[in-house]
Design an enzyme around this catalytic site. Structure first.
Site, PDB file in Angstrom:
ATOM      1  N   HIS A 143       1.849  -2.873  -3.009  1.00  0.00           N
ATOM      2  CA  HIS A 143       1.633  -1.500  -3.866  1.00  0.00           C
ATOM      3  C   HIS A 143       1.397  -2.010  -5.395  1.00  0.00           C
ATOM      4  O   HIS A 143       1.979  -2.877  -5.909  1.00  0.00           O
ATOM      5  CB  HIS A 143       2.875  -0.873  -3.930  1.00  0.00           C
ATOM      6  CG  HIS A 143       3.208  -0.130  -2.458  1.00  0.00           C
ATOM      7  ND1 HIS A 143       4.671  -0.033  -2.254  1.00  0.00           N
ATOM      8  CD2 HIS A 143       2.568   0.008  -1.718  1.00  0.00           C
ATOM      9  CE1 HIS A 143       4.782   0.699  -1.089  1.00  0.00           C
ATOM     10  NE2 HIS A 143       3.585   0.512  -0.587  1.00  0.00           N
ATOM     11  N   GLU A 170      -2.630  -1.332  -2.314  1.00  0.00           N
ATOM     12  CA  GLU A 170      -2.426   0.071  -2.416  1.00  0.00           C
ATOM     13  C   GLU A 170      -1.897   0.790  -3.771  1.00  0.00           C
ATOM     14  O   GLU A 170      -0.800   0.142  -3.981  1.00  0.00           O
ATOM     15  CB  GLU A 170      -1.706   0.462  -1.149  1.00  0.00           C
ATOM     16  CG  GLU A 170      -1.219   2.027  -0.975  1.00  0.00           C
ATOM     17  CD  GLU A 170      -0.191   2.284   0.165  1.00  0.00           C
ATOM     18  OE1 GLU A 170       0.370   1.379   0.463  1.00  0.00           O
ATOM     19  OE2 GLU A 170      -0.301   3.538   0.576  1.00  0.00           O
ATOM     20  N   GLU A 221      -4.817   4.448   4.696  1.00  0.00           N
ATOM     21  CA  GLU A 221      -4.063   4.294   5.324  1.00  0.00           C
ATOM     22  C   GLU A 221      -2.812   5.283   5.598  1.00  0.00           C
ATOM     23  O   GLU A 221      -2.236   5.386   6.766  1.00  0.00           O
ATOM     24  CB  GLU A 221      -3.240   3.024   4.613  1.00  0.00           C
ATOM     25  CG  GLU A 221      -1.877   2.532   5.226  1.00  0.00           C
ATOM     26  CD  GLU A 221      -1.310   1.380   4.559  1.00  0.00           C
ATOM     27  OE1 GLU A 221      -1.364   0.340   4.919  1.00  0.00           O
ATOM     28  OE2 GLU A 221      -0.556   1.688   3.576  1.00  0.00           O
ATOM     29  N   GLN A 296       0.031   1.447  10.140  1.00  0.00           N
ATOM     30  CA  GLN A 296       0.927   0.958   9.373  1.00  0.00           C
ATOM     31  C   GLN A 296       2.197   1.634   9.990  1.00  0.00           C
ATOM     32  O   GLN A 296       2.357   2.876   9.780  1.00  0.00           O
ATOM     33  CB  GLN A 296       0.892   1.526   7.860  1.00  0.00           C
ATOM     34  CG  GLN A 296       2.184   1.407   7.021  1.00  0.00           C
ATOM     35  CD  GLN A 296       2.207   2.300   5.727  1.00  0.00           C
ATOM     36  OE1 GLN A 296       2.478   1.452   4.751  1.00  0.00           O
ATOM     37  NE2 GLN A 296       1.577   3.615   5.716  1.00  0.00           N
TER      38      GLN A 296
END
Lengths: 553, 170
Positions: A143, A170, A221, A296
């Site tokens: 992240h 992400e 995602e 995920q």
């Protein structure tokens, strides 16, 4: 009088965590629940007319979707006739090739797989995970966010994260309207660190697709699916709408995976008296049926729920393994924070770090904990050296490697400059030299100057309104004197035009080769087979800069 | 902002950026032969099989052409035939559900961005009646030649109505 021992134990971090006893009726049970259906299947003229004890006329939307799309009907009767213990043994036994296991595990029902996994210890599941992972080599995802939505810091943190080894990144937003800037920043910054990083921006479904269509992201995602029909309704979707969305992404050349995880159904009050693993199995079968390449999963954002019940961390591993057994890419959580105890957070992650998954974390926080906008991660930037040392201690490849300060500072500076150039050339609010310098040396957003948020948001809206696409980013970076960065963004467009990276468990090498479960399938068959850490890679992993060199003494 | 307002805003934004969209639908060209995992990655092993949505040969894409404006966003987009090739690769490694998804995707390339988002939204619970979904299925078949996607929408209408999750039961 109180025991001083117990008083001391009461002060330990683990005592701040929440725990609950099993309560199967509301779904507070990890796996092996009496409330789970007995596995069954009936097939008439190639159509599944009974699934796990339910007749077709009684099917809800999930049952029907799973029956029609997610189970290989051809092998189903034979596979369902197998003893669950035999299937569990096949999964653990490295003499049985992965593809033989897949033939069975993709032809049985959700209740059957739940029963199979219920027969395995975590050690056996880790053995099975080593073999069943789709891609030959494991990888890792992070992240990159911050509380200020500062795009220059996002770019710098992404560049550093790329050097440290993450293949996928992400971002998300604090303020929703910042999404286009954050998406640009993570794409540009990460590819400064290492060409070939895939990036996404997690926002509301329709917005996320829109950003992808414009070329601001390379994959998606956060497309959630759930294990019961009422929870699906609360999520404002159905298996069919999500399947349509999946095809929409692929139609624009965008890779995507679904997201699911145990605990969401309990949290939303609709577990229907089933175990967390059974409900997650339904999610994964919906994912499989929609034809999505991966998931995920591993509880993800509801991790506090399974972590609070007995065997919950075992259940999370079982979820990841089940995804692999359905031949799906698995980005295996190790994501949202769930404990105050450093011991627990490592023990939880070893389940995936040791066997290796396609993406071990689906959100290692590449920032300090306070900047993680996904409600904090189990692993933060502060833990970089711990992660590296654990890899070195165990000789495992968790996707990262130690780095030197100078390379990191250089990459951060270049990423910040790239954002400055991009903003200048696109006529967006100025990124000052002061901001570039701050981002170069920052640990977190507390080290960053404030921006004019109102001006940024207005500019972001206008940029979308005037239809700025990735092509404009490429031209702007080239004009601004950063053609190597521009070329990376160009190569992402080329990758999308060819579609090779849509396949299961893909990632890109730094020379833009697509590496997926198609051309690099996992072929583990016991010691010295499958993914092996090369001498070169082992050197990289072990070379922590602060280790004492005996020759220097 | 409600879901509808947000979608409306997105639709407007996307429409505003549509002025450089290609006028007609891409020409349908049958894919010659079959590919398998042996031909993968297709971009490396069989690049001659790939063209983009506007018919540009994959091998003719270049950075310089993007910089000098010769290649536009639509010249870089994936086309249905390429997704069909990737579906064949998926089938060859036993990932048939994934292959079916890619074939629906191939059909949906022809559907404009804003219509695609509208159809997705229409499929959400209680958003459309059974008849409205049937109309979308017909549109997908007749206007976009998208039978696989139409089938999915029809099934959603049937089971949605049966389960009282369509607009009639709101």
């Amino acid at each position: 009088m109180r025991s001083k021992r117990f008083e001391a134990l009461d002060e330990r971090p683990v005592k701040k965590d929440g725990f609950v006893k099993e309560w199967p009726e509301v779904g507070l049970i990890a796996m092996n629940s009496e409330g789970d259906p007995v596995p069954s299947i009936t097939i008439e003229n190639g159509v599944i007319t009974e699934l796990d004890g339910k007749k077709r006329e009684d099917f809800d939307m999930l049952d029907q979707f799973i029956a029609d799309y997610a189970i290989n009907v051809e092998n189903a009767e034979e596979a369902m006739a197998m003893d669950s213990l035999d299937i569990a043994r096949m999964m653990v036994d490295f003499n049985v090739p992965r593809e033989e296991v897949i033939k069975v595990t993709t032809a049985v029902t959700p209740a059957k797989m739940t029963e199979v996994l219920g027969k395995m210890t975590v050690l056996e599941m880790m053995m099975a995970q080593t073999k069943m992972r789709a891609r030959l080599m494991p990888s890792n995802q992070c992240h990159v966010t911050n509380v200020k939505d500062n795009m220059t810091q996002i770019a710098a943190d992404a560049a550093e994260a790329a050097i440290r080894g993450f293949d996928e990144m992400e971002t998300t937003v604090g303020v929703a309207r910042y999404a286009p800037f954050n998406a640009m920043a993570i794409m540009v910054g990460s590819n400064v660190g290492r060409p070939g990083i895939l990036t996404q921006c997690a926002v509301e479904e329709a917005t996320e697709l829109d950003l992808g269509m414009r070329g601001y992201t390379a994959y998606a995602e956060t497309i959630s699916v759930y294990g019961t029909e009422p929870v699906f309704m609360d999520g404002d979707d159905t298996p069919y709408s999500k399947a349509f969305l999946a095809s929409s992404y692929a139609s624009r050349g965008l890779k995507m995976r679904f997201t699911s995880g145990s605990g969401s159904e309990v949290q939303m009050g609709y577990a229907e008296g089933k175990s967390m693993l059974y409900l997650e199995a339904r999610c994964l079968y919906v994912t499989k049926g929609a034809g999505v390449q991966g998931t995920q999963n591993g509880s993800v954002s509801c991790v506090g729920v399974p972590a609070g019940v007995p065997g919950g961390i075992r259940e999370i591993l079982a979820e990841n393994l089940l995804a692999a057994c359905l031949d799906l890419e698995c980005a295996s959580s190790n994501d949202q924070t769930f404990t105050h105890s450093d011991l627990r957070r490592v023990a939880r992650s070893l389940m995936q770090m040791v066997p290796g998954t396609d993406y071990i974390c689906s959100g290692y926080s590449a920032t300090p904990n306070y900047d993680n906008m996904f409600a904090g991660s189990n692993w933060d930037a502060e833990d970089y050296d711990d992660w590296n040392v654990i890899q070195r201690d165990l000789k495992i490849d968790g996707g990262l490697q130690p780095v030197d300060e100078e390379s990191v500072v250089q990459a951060r500076a270049k990423a910040a400059r790239a954002m400055q150039v991009l903003f200048r050339e696109l006529g967006l609010p100025e990124i000052t030299d002061e901001e570039v310098e701050a981002a170069t040396y920052a640990n977190g957003s507390q080290d960053m100057p404030d921006r004019d948020v109102a001006a940024d948001l207005k500019a972001a809206d206008e940029m979308l309104a005037r239809g700025v696409t990735a092509i404009d980013f490429i031209q702007a970076l080239d004009r601004g004197g950063m053609p190597d960065v521009a070329r990376s963004l160009y190569n992402i467009l080329v990758t999308k035009a060819a579609g090779d990276y849509l396949h299961t468990a893909s990632k890109l090498s730094d020379d833009w080769e697509v590496i997926s479960a198609v051309n690099y399938p996992n072929n583990y068959s016991g010691p010295t087979t499958g993914y092996q850490i090369s001498d070169e890679r082992w050197q990289e992993i072990q070379d922590i800069p602060w280790a004492v060199d005996p020759e220097s003494i | 902002m409600t879901q509808e307002q947000m979608l409306e805003q997105i639709v407007k934004q996307v429409l505003a950026s549509m002025n450089n969209q290609p006028a007609g639908q891409p020409e349908a060209v049958a894919v010659e032969g079959q590919v398998t995992s042996a031909d993968y990655p297709i971009a490396d092993k069989k690049p001659e099989l790939i063209k983009t949505q506007t018919g540009v040969n994959f091998k003719d894409l270049s950075y310089d052409k993007v910089i000098n404006g010769q290649l536009k966003a639509e010249d870089m987009r994936i086309r249905p035939e390429t997704l069909e090739l990737q579906a064949q690769v998926a089938d060859s490694v036993g990932r048939t559900a994934f292959g079916s998804n890619l074939r629906r995707a191939a059909e949906l390339i022809a559907v404009p961005d804003e219509r695609l988002l509208e159809i997705y939204n229409a499929l959400r619970p209680y958003k459309s009646t059974k008849d409205e979904l049937e109309a979308i299925a017909i549109e997908l078949e007749d206007k976009y030649n998208a039978p696989n996607s139409a089938k999915l929408v029809r099934e959603a209408a049937d089971i949605g109505y049966k389960r009282k999750r369509t607009k009639e039961f709101k």
